[in-house]
Design a protein around this motif. Structure first.
Motif, PDB file in Angstrom:
ATOM      1  N   LEU A   1       0.827  -1.206   0.000  1.00 11.60           N
ATOM      2  CA  LEU A   1       0.000   0.000   0.000  1.00 11.60           C
ATOM      3  C   LEU A   1       0.860   1.254   0.000  1.00 11.60           C
ATOM      4  CD1 LEU A   1      -2.785   1.303   0.058  1.00 11.60           C
ATOM      5  CD2 LEU A   1      -2.746   1.093   2.555  1.00 11.60           C
ATOM      6  N   LEU A   2       1.914   1.262   0.786  1.00 13.36           N
ATOM      7  CA  LEU A   2       2.816   2.419   0.807  1.00 13.36           C
ATOM      8  C   LEU A   2       3.477   2.615  -0.560  1.00 13.36           C
ATOM      9  CD1 LEU A   2       4.014   4.716   2.409  1.00 13.36           C
ATOM     10  CD2 LEU A   2       5.788   3.169   3.217  1.00 13.36           C
ATOM     11  N   LEU A   3       3.883   1.525  -1.198  1.00 10.47           N
ATOM     12  CA  LEU A   3       4.451   1.631  -2.550  1.00 10.47           C
ATOM     13  C   LEU A   3       3.408   2.162  -3.535  1.00 10.47           C
ATOM     14  CD1 LEU A   3       6.614  -1.614  -2.741  1.00 10.47           C
ATOM     15  CD2 LEU A   3       7.429   0.763  -2.738  1.00 10.47           C
ATOM     16  N   ALA A   4       2.154   1.759  -3.366  1.00  4.49           N
ATOM     17  CA  ALA A   4       1.086   2.280  -4.221  1.00  4.49           C
ATOM     18  C   ALA A   4       0.946   3.794  -4.049  1.00  4.49           C
ATOM     19  CB  ALA A   4      -0.234   1.577  -3.902  1.00  4.49           C
ATOM     20  N   VAL A   5       1.076   4.256  -2.818  1.00  3.39           N
ATOM     21  CA  VAL A   5       1.028   5.707  -2.560  1.00  3.39           C
ATOM     22  C   VAL A   5       2.190   6.405  -3.256  1.00  3.39           C
ATOM     23  CG1 VAL A   5       1.241   7.488  -0.780  1.00  3.39           C
ATOM     24  CG2 VAL A   5      -0.187   5.477  -0.355  1.00  3.39           C
ATOM     25  N   VAL A   6       3.379   5.824  -3.161  1.00 10.01           N
ATOM     26  CA  VAL A   6       4.554   6.414  -3.795  1.00 10.01           C
ATOM     27  C   VAL A   6       4.355   6.505  -5.308  1.00 10.01           C
ATOM     28  CG1 VAL A   6       7.008   6.032  -4.302  1.00 10.01           C
ATOM     29  CG2 VAL A   6       6.152   5.746  -1.964  1.00 10.01           C
ATOM     30  N   PHE A   7       3.845   5.433  -5.929  1.00  9.57           N
ATOM     31  CA  PHE A   7       3.601   5.462  -7.372  1.00  9.57           C
ATOM     32  C   PHE A   7       2.517   6.463  -7.741  1.00  9.57           C
ATOM     33  CE2 PHE A   7       5.826   1.313  -7.577  1.00  9.57           C
ATOM     34  CZ  PHE A   7       6.716   1.635  -8.603  1.00  9.57           C
ATOM     35  N   GLU A   8       1.520   6.639  -6.870  1.00  5.55           N
ATOM     36  CA  GLU A   8       0.483   7.634  -7.137  1.00  5.55           C
ATOM     37  C   GLU A   8       1.075   9.042  -7.109  1.00  5.55           C
ATOM     38  OE1 GLU A   8      -2.451  10.616  -6.377  1.00  5.55           O
ATOM     39  OE2 GLU A   8      -1.191   9.859  -4.758  1.00  5.55           O
ATOM     40  N   VAL A   9       1.956   9.297  -6.173  1.00  2.00           N
ATOM     41  CA  VAL A   9       2.604  10.609  -6.079  1.00  2.00           C
ATOM     42  C   VAL A   9       3.525  10.833  -7.289  1.00  2.00           C
ATOM     43  CG1 VAL A   9       4.237  11.997  -4.733  1.00  2.00           C
ATOM     44  CG2 VAL A   9       2.398  10.755  -3.575  1.00  2.00           C
TER      45      VAL A   9
ATOM     46  N   VAL B   1       1.036   7.144 -17.044  1.00  2.00           N
ATOM     47  CA  VAL B   1       0.245   5.924 -17.213  1.00  2.00           C
ATOM     48  C   VAL B   1       0.888   4.754 -16.463  1.00  2.00           C
ATOM     49  CG1 VAL B   1      -0.600   4.245 -18.894  1.00  2.00           C
ATOM     50  CG2 VAL B   1      -0.739   6.693 -19.395  1.00  2.00           C
ATOM     51  N   VAL B   2       2.197   4.578 -16.620  1.00  2.00           N
ATOM     52  CA  VAL B   2       2.904   3.481 -15.954  1.00  2.00           C
ATOM     53  C   VAL B   2       2.809   3.619 -14.438  1.00  2.00           C
ATOM     54  CG1 VAL B   2       5.185   2.449 -15.562  1.00  2.00           C
ATOM     55  CG2 VAL B   2       4.448   3.024 -17.889  1.00  2.00           C
ATOM     56  N   SER B   3       3.003   4.833 -13.933  1.00  2.00           N
ATOM     57  CA  SER B   3       2.949   5.065 -12.482  1.00  2.00           C
ATOM     58  C   SER B   3       1.563   4.807 -11.918  1.00  2.00           C
ATOM     59  CB  SER B   3       3.378   6.495 -12.157  1.00  2.00           C
ATOM     60  OG  SER B   3       4.709   6.712 -12.537  1.00  2.00           O
ATOM     61  N   TYR B   4       0.534   5.286 -12.613  1.00  2.00           N
ATOM     62  CA  TYR B   4      -0.824   5.068 -12.119  1.00  2.00           C
ATOM     63  C   TYR B   4      -1.229   3.598 -12.193  1.00  2.00           C
ATOM     64  CZ  TYR B   4      -2.067   9.954 -11.353  1.00  2.00           C
ATOM     65  OH  TYR B   4      -2.141  11.240 -10.873  1.00  2.00           O
ATOM     66  N   ILE B   5      -0.795   2.893 -13.229  1.00  2.00           N
ATOM     67  CA  ILE B   5      -1.071   1.454 -13.294  1.00  2.00           C
ATOM     68  C   ILE B   5      -0.422   0.758 -12.102  1.00  2.00           C
ATOM     69  CG2 ILE B   5      -0.554  -0.685 -14.555  1.00  2.00           C
ATOM     70  CD1 ILE B   5      -1.053   0.920 -17.150  1.00  2.00           C
ATOM     71  N   ALA B   6       0.846   1.074 -11.831  1.00  2.00           N
ATOM     72  CA  ALA B   6       1.541   0.472 -10.682  1.00  2.00           C
ATOM     73  C   ALA B   6       0.823   0.811  -9.378  1.00  2.00           C
ATOM     74  CB  ALA B   6       2.995   0.941 -10.634  1.00  2.00           C
ATOM     75  N   SER B   7       0.348   2.039  -9.262  1.00  2.00           N
ATOM     76  CA  SER B   7      -0.351   2.457  -8.052  1.00  2.00           C
ATOM     77  C   SER B   7      -1.650   1.676  -7.859  1.00  2.00           C
ATOM     78  CB  SER B   7      -0.645   3.956  -8.105  1.00  2.00           C
ATOM     79  OG  SER B   7      -1.343   4.360  -6.951  1.00  2.00           O
ATOM     80  N   PHE B   8      -2.445   1.557  -8.912  1.00  2.00           N
ATOM     81  CA  PHE B   8      -3.721   0.848  -8.798  1.00  2.00           C
ATOM     82  C   PHE B   8      -3.526  -0.649  -8.585  1.00  2.00           C
ATOM     83  CE2 PHE B   8      -5.557   4.705 -10.802  1.00  2.00           C
ATOM     84  CZ  PHE B   8      -6.497   4.975  -9.820  1.00  2.00           C
ATOM     85  N   VAL B   9      -2.504  -1.222  -9.195  1.00  2.00           N
ATOM     86  CA  VAL B   9      -2.213  -2.634  -8.950  1.00  2.00           C
ATOM     87  C   VAL B   9      -1.827  -2.826  -7.483  1.00  2.00           C
ATOM     88  CG1 VAL B   9      -0.580  -4.515  -9.444  1.00  2.00           C
ATOM     89  CG2 VAL B   9      -1.623  -3.233 -11.330  1.00  2.00           C
ATOM     90  N   GLY B  10      -0.984  -1.947  -6.962  1.00  2.00           N
ATOM     91  CA  GLY B  10      -0.604  -2.029  -5.548  1.00  2.00           C
ATOM     92  C   GLY B  10      -1.796  -1.870  -4.632  1.00  2.00           C
TER      93      GLY B  10
ATOM     94  N   ALA C   1      -7.745   1.202   3.527  1.00  2.00           N
ATOM     95  CA  ALA C   1      -6.719   1.264   2.478  1.00  2.00           C
ATOM     96  C   ALA C   1      -6.893   2.509   1.615  1.00  2.00           C
ATOM     97  CB  ALA C   1      -6.769   0.004   1.615  1.00  2.00           C
ATOM     98  N   TYR C   2      -8.124   2.799   1.234  1.00  2.00           N
ATOM     99  CA  TYR C   2      -8.347   3.967   0.378  1.00  2.00           C
ATOM    100  C   TYR C   2      -8.061   5.262   1.130  1.00  2.00           C
ATOM    101  CZ  TYR C   2     -10.183   7.119  -3.075  1.00  2.00           C
ATOM    102  OH  TYR C   2     -10.292   8.120  -3.988  1.00  2.00           O
ATOM    103  N   ALA C   3      -8.446   5.325   2.385  1.00  2.00           N
ATOM    104  CA  ALA C   3      -8.170   6.529   3.178  1.00  2.00           C
ATOM    105  C   ALA C   3      -6.673   6.762   3.306  1.00  2.00           C
ATOM    106  CB  ALA C   3      -8.809   6.414   4.557  1.00  2.00           C
ATOM    107  N   VAL C   4      -5.928   5.706   3.552  1.00  2.00           N
ATOM    108  CA  VAL C   4      -4.469   5.826   3.656  1.00  2.00           C
ATOM    109  C   VAL C   4      -3.887   6.224   2.312  1.00  2.00           C
ATOM    110  CG1 VAL C   4      -2.341   4.521   4.044  1.00  2.00           C
ATOM    111  CG2 VAL C   4      -4.275   4.248   5.609  1.00  2.00           C
ATOM    112  N   TRP C   5      -4.308   5.547   1.254  1.00  3.61           N
ATOM    113  CA  TRP C   5      -3.792   5.810  -0.097  1.00  3.61           C
ATOM    114  C   TRP C   5      -4.048   7.264  -0.509  1.00  3.61           C
ATOM    115  CZ3 TRP C   5      -6.383   6.600  -4.899  1.00  3.61           C
ATOM    116  CH2 TRP C   5      -5.598   6.410  -6.040  1.00  3.61           C
TER     117      TRP C   5
END
Length: 111
Positions: free
Chosen positions: A12-20, A42-51, A64-68
Motif C-alpha cells: 500500500l505504501l508503494l502504491a502511494v509512492v507510485f500515485e505521487v 500511465v505506468v505510475s498510475y497502473i503500478a499504483s492501482f495494482v498495488g 486502504a483507500y483513506a491511507v492511499w
C-alpha cells in the motif's frame, strides 16, 4: 495482540509512492503534450492501482483507500512545494495535519 500484515501495508505504501510519482509526472506532462512524461504517468498510475488492488486483499477498503488518498495528498503537497515551487501556507499545513490525523485515527480504530 493484533496481527498486522506488513506485506500488504508495504504494498500500500508503494502504491502511494507510485500515485505521487504519477501525479508529479502528470504536472510535468503539461496536459499530455510531453510524450515521455505522459507515458510515465500511465505506468505510475497502473503500478499504483495494482498495488492498491493487492493491498485490498488484506486491508479493509475503507482503511486502504483513506491511507492511499490521504498520504498521497500529503506527499504531493510536499513534492509540489519542493519540485514545482508551490506555496505551503500555514492554513495548508493545518488541513494536511487534519488529513494525517484522520488517517492515523482510522488505523488506530480498526479491529
Amino acid at each position: 495482540m493484533v496481527s498486522v500484515n506488513w506485506l500488504a501495508w508495504t504494498i500500500l505504501l508503494l502504491a502511494v509512492v507510485f500515485e505521487v510519482i504519477g501525479t508529479s509526472f502528470l504536472n510535468a506532462s503539461q496536459g499530455f503534450t510531453r510524450p515521455w512524461f505522459s507515458v510515465a504517468v500511465v505506468v505510475s498510475y497502473i503500478a499504483s492501482f495494482v498495488g492498491l488492488a493487492l493491498a485490498l486483499k488484506t486491508i479493509d477498503m475503507s482503511i486502504a483507500y483513506a491511507v492511499w488518498a490521504g498520504l498521497g495528498i500529503v506527499f504531493i503537497t510536499f513534492v509540489g512545494s519542493l519540485v514545482f515551487n508551490e506555496a505551503i501556507t500555514v492554513s495548508r499545513m493545518f488541513f494536511i495535519a487534519l488529513i494525517l490525523t484522520g488517517v492515523v485515527g482510522l488505523n488506530l480504530l480498526r479491529t
